[in-house]
Enzyme design. Sequence first.
Site, PDB file in Angstrom:
ATOM      1  N   HIS A 308       0.848  -1.185   0.000  1.00  0.00           N
ATOM      2  CA  HIS A 308       0.000   0.000   0.000  1.00  0.00           C
ATOM      3  C   HIS A 308       0.880   1.229   0.000  1.00  0.00           C
ATOM      4  CE1 HIS A 308      -3.169   2.797   1.156  1.00  0.00           C
ATOM      5  NE2 HIS A 308      -3.999   1.879   0.717  1.00  0.00           N
ATOM      6  N   ASP A 366      -8.030  -5.429   0.215  1.00  0.00           N
ATOM      7  CA  ASP A 366      -8.504  -6.199  -0.932  1.00  0.00           C
ATOM      8  C   ASP A 366      -8.156  -7.669  -0.869  1.00  0.00           C
ATOM      9  OD1 ASP A 366      -9.695  -4.051  -2.171  1.00  0.00           O
ATOM     10  OD2 ASP A 366      -7.772  -3.348  -2.907  1.00  0.00           O
TER      11      ASP A 366
END
Length: 433
Positions: A308, A366
Amino acid sequence: MSETAEKATLAVGGKQLDMPIKKGTIGPDVMDISSLYAQAKMFTFDPGFTSTASCESKITYIDGDEGVLLYRGYPIEQLAEHGDFIETCYLLLYGNLPNLAERKEFEDAITHHTMIHEQMSRFFSGFRRDAHPMAVMVGTVGALSAFYHDSTDINDPRQREIASRRMIAKLPTIAAMTYKYSIGQPFVYPRNDLSYASNFLHMCFAVPCEPYKVNPVLARAMDRIFTLHADHEQNASTSTVRLAGSSGANPFACIAAGIACLWGPAHGGANEAALEMLAEIGHVDNIPKYIAKAKDKNDPFRLMGFGHRVYKNYDPRAKIMQKTAHEVLQELGIKDDPLLDVAVELEQIALKDEYFVERKLYPNIDFYSGITLRALGFPTSMFTVLFALARTVGWIAQWREMIEDPNQRIGRPRQLYTGATQRDYMPMSRRGK
Ligand code: CMC
């Protein structure tokens, strides 16, 4: 934002320039370089905005090193555990959790604006049935400005409020219609006796020929997924919404721009990509091969659902999502899900692998959301649509904050130009064959 007595001094071209340092309530301070060009005829260069605060905001705070996510100061874990999506929407939009009367008024308004203009259902039939649902979402949400022109004046606070509530109320209806259209089933009208998440599941999975009872455990999981995705400060799609809105574009057009940006596999499309990757890996025995591929710089393969831009620690949303995935699978009696086995094992291996540890690549939201959404009955092509539905409130809150800022100006980044310098037009006869 308060200005400190401290200044950052830049030495540029023989000059000393003092740049004010500004403080937020938490998080890193910022160096205000807005006068840099005027003083030094120089821009800053930060592709991908890794060190640039594009705006001042009071909505969402992330501490990526510690794995903290706060909406208006409240930790995401507490909101997901004790709150629900409707009050999260209220919180993001208005700054505080609603009291009883405020909640009732807000929920009532959202519930009573879920139907969409009947003519919009005919708009759907212009799309191919096999179109990607995100393509249909970009088109239909953009088209809202054609159907609700009476709430597009961004200078009128009342119209801004109506447009905001309309989008939060109608996005589930549009998302469900997108799904129904793609599988050739009739649209299901919203039901005002159901909660936001239950109504959405009903519109997606009910058919006219038999009753459909919404499972409360699954509705709670759906609601939690919406809460986890509701906002995430200045990410790519939110920045897109702000930039589109900075020109004065109407709110429906701005949210459509956000949906287009969210579609990309590095952003909202990652949950679809993560599930496809788990299916491609197929079995725990194949994991080492894929870990090696992810580490190979000559191979474009990346472990989807890992890494991320901001979190250099475990994504706090991923932990809640993992728990939700287990709850949903248990409720549905799915004991052995091979993809869940692959996911759990892959996570364990990657968390110990030097490559991932060194680069602080942890699972993001996710990684587990795909497994949960698949168990709820959604095809992978709908995953990003659900993300868009949930993120709409965050985009709207950020758009409103920008419009209501008296110092708001059109966003206009600058560039470092490395193309050809001025040259003269050459006639075709002199350009060679
Ligand atoms: N698999 C393998 N290597 C990776 C991965 C990954 N998923 N992510 C980053 N790296 C490596 C990358 O190759 C680079 O290595 P090196 O320093 O040796 O060149 C290093 O880690 C830093 O990567 P980066 O590309 O500079 O990091 P970024 O901040 O620009 O990218 C990211 C962040 C999310 C786009 C990236 O981690 C990625 O592509 N992840 C997979 C896609 C994904 O899961 N996206 C969902 C993000 S969460 C949902 C949302 O907020 O939208």
